[in-house]
Design a protein around this motif. Structure first.
Motif, PDB file in Angstrom:
ATOM      1  N   LEU A 239       0.794  -1.242   0.000  1.00 16.63           N
ATOM      2  CA  LEU A 239       0.000   0.000   0.000  1.00 16.63           C
ATOM      3  C   LEU A 239       0.820   1.282   0.000  1.00 16.63           C
ATOM      4  N   PRO A 240       2.004   1.326   0.612  1.00 13.21           N
ATOM      5  CA  PRO A 240       2.790   2.564   0.508  1.00 13.21           C
ATOM      6  C   PRO A 240       3.104   2.982  -0.929  1.00 13.21           C
ATOM      7  N   ALA A 241       2.949   2.067  -1.889  1.00 14.17           N
ATOM      8  CA  ALA A 241       3.163   2.424  -3.294  1.00 14.17           C
ATOM      9  C   ALA A 241       2.194   3.510  -3.734  1.00 14.17           C
ATOM     10  N   TRP A 242       0.935   3.435  -3.262  1.00 17.20           N
ATOM     11  CA  TRP A 242      -0.032   4.473  -3.653  1.00 17.20           C
ATOM     12  C   TRP A 242       0.359   5.828  -3.061  1.00 17.20           C
ATOM     13  N   ARG A 243       0.865   5.822  -1.838  1.00 13.22           N
ATOM     14  CA  ARG A 243       1.287   7.079  -1.211  1.00 13.22           C
ATOM     15  C   ARG A 243       2.493   7.661  -1.936  1.00 13.22           C
ATOM     16  N   LYS A 244       3.432   6.798  -2.311  1.00 12.23           N
ATOM     17  CA  LYS A 244       4.603   7.285  -3.055  1.00 12.23           C
ATOM     18  C   LYS A 244       4.177   7.854  -4.401  1.00 12.23           C
ATOM     19  N   TRP A 245       3.319   7.130  -5.105  1.00  8.62           N
ATOM     20  CA  TRP A 245       2.853   7.611  -6.407  1.00  8.62           C
ATOM     21  C   TRP A 245       2.147   8.961  -6.263  1.00  8.62           C
ATOM     22  N   SER A 246       1.355   9.106  -5.221  1.00  5.57           N
ATOM     23  CA  SER A 246       0.669  10.376  -4.969  1.00  5.57           C
ATOM     24  C   SER A 246       1.676  11.520  -4.861  1.00  5.57           C
ATOM     25  N   ARG A 247       2.768  11.288  -4.158  1.00  4.10           N
ATOM     26  CA  ARG A 247       3.797  12.335  -4.014  1.00  4.10           C
ATOM     27  C   ARG A 247       4.518  12.589  -5.326  1.00  4.10           C
ATOM     28  N   MET A 248       4.875  11.515  -6.022  1.00  7.14           N
ATOM     29  CA  MET A 248       5.666  11.658  -7.242  1.00  7.14           C
ATOM     30  C   MET A 248       4.917  12.413  -8.346  1.00  7.14           C
ATOM     31  N   LEU A 249       3.613  12.376  -8.321  1.00 10.17           N
ATOM     32  CA  LEU A 249       2.841  13.080  -9.340  1.00 10.17           C
ATOM     33  C   LEU A 249       3.064  14.587  -9.305  1.00 10.17           C
ATOM     34  N   VAL A 250       3.400  15.114  -8.140  1.00 11.81           N
ATOM     35  CA  VAL A 250       3.502  16.574  -7.996  1.00 11.81           C
ATOM     36  C   VAL A 250       4.861  17.049  -7.502  1.00 11.81           C
ATOM     37  N   ASP A 251       5.756  16.126  -7.162  1.00 12.65           N
ATOM     38  CA  ASP A 251       7.058  16.505  -6.606  1.00 12.65           C
ATOM     39  C   ASP A 251       7.930  17.143  -7.692  1.00 12.65           C
ATOM     40  N   GLN A 252       8.295  18.395  -7.473  1.00  9.65           N
ATOM     41  CA  GLN A 252       9.078  19.146  -8.461  1.00  9.65           C
ATOM     42  C   GLN A 252      10.567  18.830  -8.393  1.00  9.65           C
ATOM     43  N   ARG A 253      11.025  18.219  -7.310  1.00 14.68           N
ATOM     44  CA  ARG A 253      12.454  18.011  -7.095  1.00 14.68           C
ATOM     45  C   ARG A 253      12.912  16.566  -7.275  1.00 14.68           C
ATOM     46  N   ALA A 254      12.049  15.628  -6.985  1.00 14.46           N
ATOM     47  CA  ALA A 254      12.451  14.221  -7.034  1.00 14.46           C
ATOM     48  C   ALA A 254      12.793  13.801  -8.457  1.00 14.46           C
ATOM     49  N   ALA A 255      13.852  12.984  -8.590  1.00 14.98           N
ATOM     50  CA  ALA A 255      14.266  12.525  -9.914  1.00 14.98           C
ATOM     51  C   ALA A 255      13.168  11.717 -10.596  1.00 14.98           C
ATOM     52  N   LYS A 256      12.361  11.015  -9.799  1.00 10.64           N
ATOM     53  CA  LYS A 256      11.269  10.213 -10.346  1.00 10.64           C
ATOM     54  C   LYS A 256       9.927  10.939 -10.286  1.00 10.64           C
ATOM     55  N   GLY A 257       9.943  12.218  -9.939  1.00  5.51           N
ATOM     56  CA  GLY A 257       8.709  12.984  -9.931  1.00  5.51           C
ATOM     57  C   GLY A 257       8.214  13.212 -11.351  1.00  5.51           C
ATOM     58  N   TRP A 258       6.916  13.169 -11.538  1.00  6.88           N
ATOM     59  CA  TRP A 258       6.366  13.343 -12.879  1.00  6.88           C
ATOM     60  C   TRP A 258       6.711  14.703 -13.491  1.00  6.88           C
ATOM     61  N   PRO A 259       6.739  15.785 -12.724  1.00  4.91           N
ATOM     62  CA  PRO A 259       7.138  17.066 -13.324  1.00  4.91           C
ATOM     63  C   PRO A 259       8.546  17.021 -13.922  1.00  4.91           C
ATOM     64  N   THR A 260       9.423  16.180 -13.354  1.00  4.57           N
ATOM     65  CA  THR A 260      10.793  16.049 -13.866  1.00  4.57           C
ATOM     66  C   THR A 260      10.853  15.051 -15.028  1.00  4.57           C
ATOM     67  N   VAL A 261      10.299  13.868 -14.802  1.00  2.00           N
ATOM     68  CA  VAL A 261      10.379  12.811 -15.812  1.00  2.00           C
ATOM     69  C   VAL A 261       9.688  13.234 -17.106  1.00  2.00           C
ATOM     70  N   PHE A 262       8.564  13.931 -16.976  1.00  2.00           N
ATOM     71  CA  PHE A 262       7.795  14.328 -18.156  1.00  2.00           C
ATOM     72  C   PHE A 262       7.894  15.825 -18.441  1.00  2.00           C
ATOM     73  N   ALA A 263       9.030  16.401 -18.076  1.00  2.00           N
ATOM     74  CA  ALA A 263       9.198  17.843 -18.304  1.00  2.00           C
ATOM     75  C   ALA A 263       9.071  18.207 -19.777  1.00  2.00           C
ATOM     76  N   ASP A 264       9.508  17.301 -20.667  1.00  4.97           N
ATOM     77  CA  ASP A 264       9.410  17.569 -22.106  1.00  4.97           C
ATOM     78  C   ASP A 264       8.093  17.067 -22.694  1.00  4.97           C
ATOM     79  N   ARG A 265       7.237  16.483 -21.850  1.00  8.29           N
ATOM     80  CA  ARG A 265       5.908  15.963 -22.207  1.00  8.29           C
ATOM     81  C   ARG A 265       5.966  14.739 -23.104  1.00  8.29           C
ATOM     82  N   ARG A 266       7.163  14.292 -23.471  1.00  7.94           N
ATOM     83  CA  ARG A 266       7.271  13.090 -24.295  1.00  7.94           C
ATOM     84  C   ARG A 266       6.840  11.871 -23.491  1.00  7.94           C
ATOM     85  N   GLY A 267       6.024  11.047 -24.108  1.00 11.07           N
ATOM     86  CA  GLY A 267       5.583   9.824 -23.457  1.00 11.07           C
ATOM     87  C   GLY A 267       4.521  10.018 -22.398  1.00 11.07           C
TER      88      GLY A 267
END
Length: 418
Positions: A239-267
């Protein structure tokens, strides 16, 4: 065919009753693993003391639900792929089925032949003897999903091979009408993925009633496994996977954060579509399965003579609705390109259920689907403001899902501890 974006993708056929092909009844299903086993047991005459061992009850016996989130990044093609897990031990291809048949005390034969020739011979011999076999073909190689080549070798789910004729094998992938695959194609698809190359499971028990005490123990052990698994500490497989995913969707600093991974919107559209397909039953895996588990809990209440489990079933139905709303957020239905993507995905899945008769429809829909996805691979049809809103809303929804499932697990474990 039975398709839709809520509820089960496939179920029993309409007023005429299920189709019988080569002595095998096509009953449909939802979850690939438990549907395959339920259909094999029904064919073999293996039942419980009060009747058939249903797909929902087998889901419970096998350990029920899981939780998993991984965001993969591949350098060879610069792809970013979201992987979600919704069943117990989802990261292992055979554990649920192995646990299920073991808990029920069934006589089975596993074959894990490395050589393709020997594996093909073993399957042919099994079918000639009139025995169905659960096998694991690669989805791209098996052909009928009409996937693009870049998905070659990325695996698949179990299906039932139940008959052979004219150099073709009759395959039940939760289908409602006959679906056949060239024998050489199925052999090649079974050999494609190294981790489960040529694996085959054959149920040898027949005309058997699983004793009441054995079934009660199997159901209780499966429910205990659900609680233990979901209550774990892993941020990828509990279950902590859902909590981590929740954070990663909006985390601007984390390497695995969606704002970072999808900064170029590719994929990004592929990632959001992957979420929708994994959560909704219109995809290939049956969806989040919270509703199926709730059905299993309601049946477990009778098996264990524990009415409180019916109340727990309602908790999981409500959680299932939360997952549906998350999927709706990921792929909103007010954008024409996304509406079309959703429609085509459901059409392909429904056409698989309709078997060989729908092969042309399936191929045409898949071609349009993957052309549409390629068109938006580098440029999502959603603007930056909308994407930010989607990520924020999904983050909030996932946090609520995490809390709801945590509470439901605690409540289930409390019932079992009585």
């Amino acid at each position: 065919m039975a398709t839709g974006e809520q509820g089960q993708v496939r179920g029993a056929s309409g007023g005429g009753g299920p189709v019988v092909d080569a002595g095998w009844t096509l009953r449909g299903g939802t979850d690939p693993d438990t549907a395959a086993l339920a259909n094999v047991l029904a064919h073999r005459g293996v039942v419980g003391p009060d009747g058939p061992l249903t797909e929902p009850l087998l889901l419970v016996v096998g350990g029920g639900l899981g939780a998993g989130y991984i965001l993969w990044e591949f350098t060879h093609d610069d792809s970013r792929v979201v992987t979600l897990g919704f069943t117990h031990s989802w990261q292992y291809f055979d554990r649920r089925l192995a646990a299920t048949v073991d808990r029920l005390g069934l006589d089975v034969r596993w074959s894990r032949t490395g050589g393709s020739v020997a594996a093909a011979r073993a399957l042919a011999s099994t079918l000639e003897a009139g025995d169905p076999a659960i096998v694991w073909p690669d989805r791209y190689q098996v052909g009928y999903w009409n996937l693009p080549e870049f998905l070659d070798g990325q695996g698949g789910h179990p299906v039932v091979a139940y008959a052979g004729s004219d150099d073709r094998v009759h395959v039940d992938d939760r289908t409602l009408a006959p679906l056949t695959v060239p024998t050489a194609v199925l052999d090649r698809a079974r050999a494609r993925v190294g981790s489960y190359k040529n694996t085959m499971l054959v149920v040898q028990s027949s005309d058997t009633v699983v004793p009441a005490d054995r079934l009660r123990a199997a159901v209780r052990d499966g429910l205990a496994a659900t609680g233990d698994h979901l209550a774990g500490s892993s941020t990828s497989f509990a279950l902590p996977a859902w909590r981590k995913w929740s954070r990663m969707l909006v985390d601007q600093r984390a390497a695995k954060g969606w704002p970072t991974v999808f900064a170029d919107r590719r994929g990004l559209l592929r990632a959001l579509a992957g979420v929708w397909e994994a959560v909704e039953p219109a995809g290939m895996d049956g969806g989040h399965l919270r509703g199926l588990f709730a059905d299993g809990l309601a049946q477990a209440a009778a098996v264990l003579d524990e009415p409180a489990l019916a109340d727990e079933a309602q908790r999981w139905r409500e959680i299932g609705q939360r997952w549906h709303l998350l999927a709706e957020t990921a792929l909103p239905d007010d954008v024409p390109a996304i509406v079309r993507l959703r429609e085509l995905t459901a059409t392909v899945t429904g056409a698989v259920a309709a078997g060989d008769a729908a092969s042309a429809e399936r191929e045409a829909a898949a071609d349009r689907l993957w052309r549409l996805r390629a068109e938006h691979a580098d440029a999502s049809p959603l603007d930056e403001e909308r994407l930010a809103s989607i990520r924020t809303t999904m983050s909030t929804q996932l946090a609520a899902i995490h809390d709801a499932e945590t509470g439901a697990v605690a409540s289930l474990r409390a019932v079992l501890s009585r």
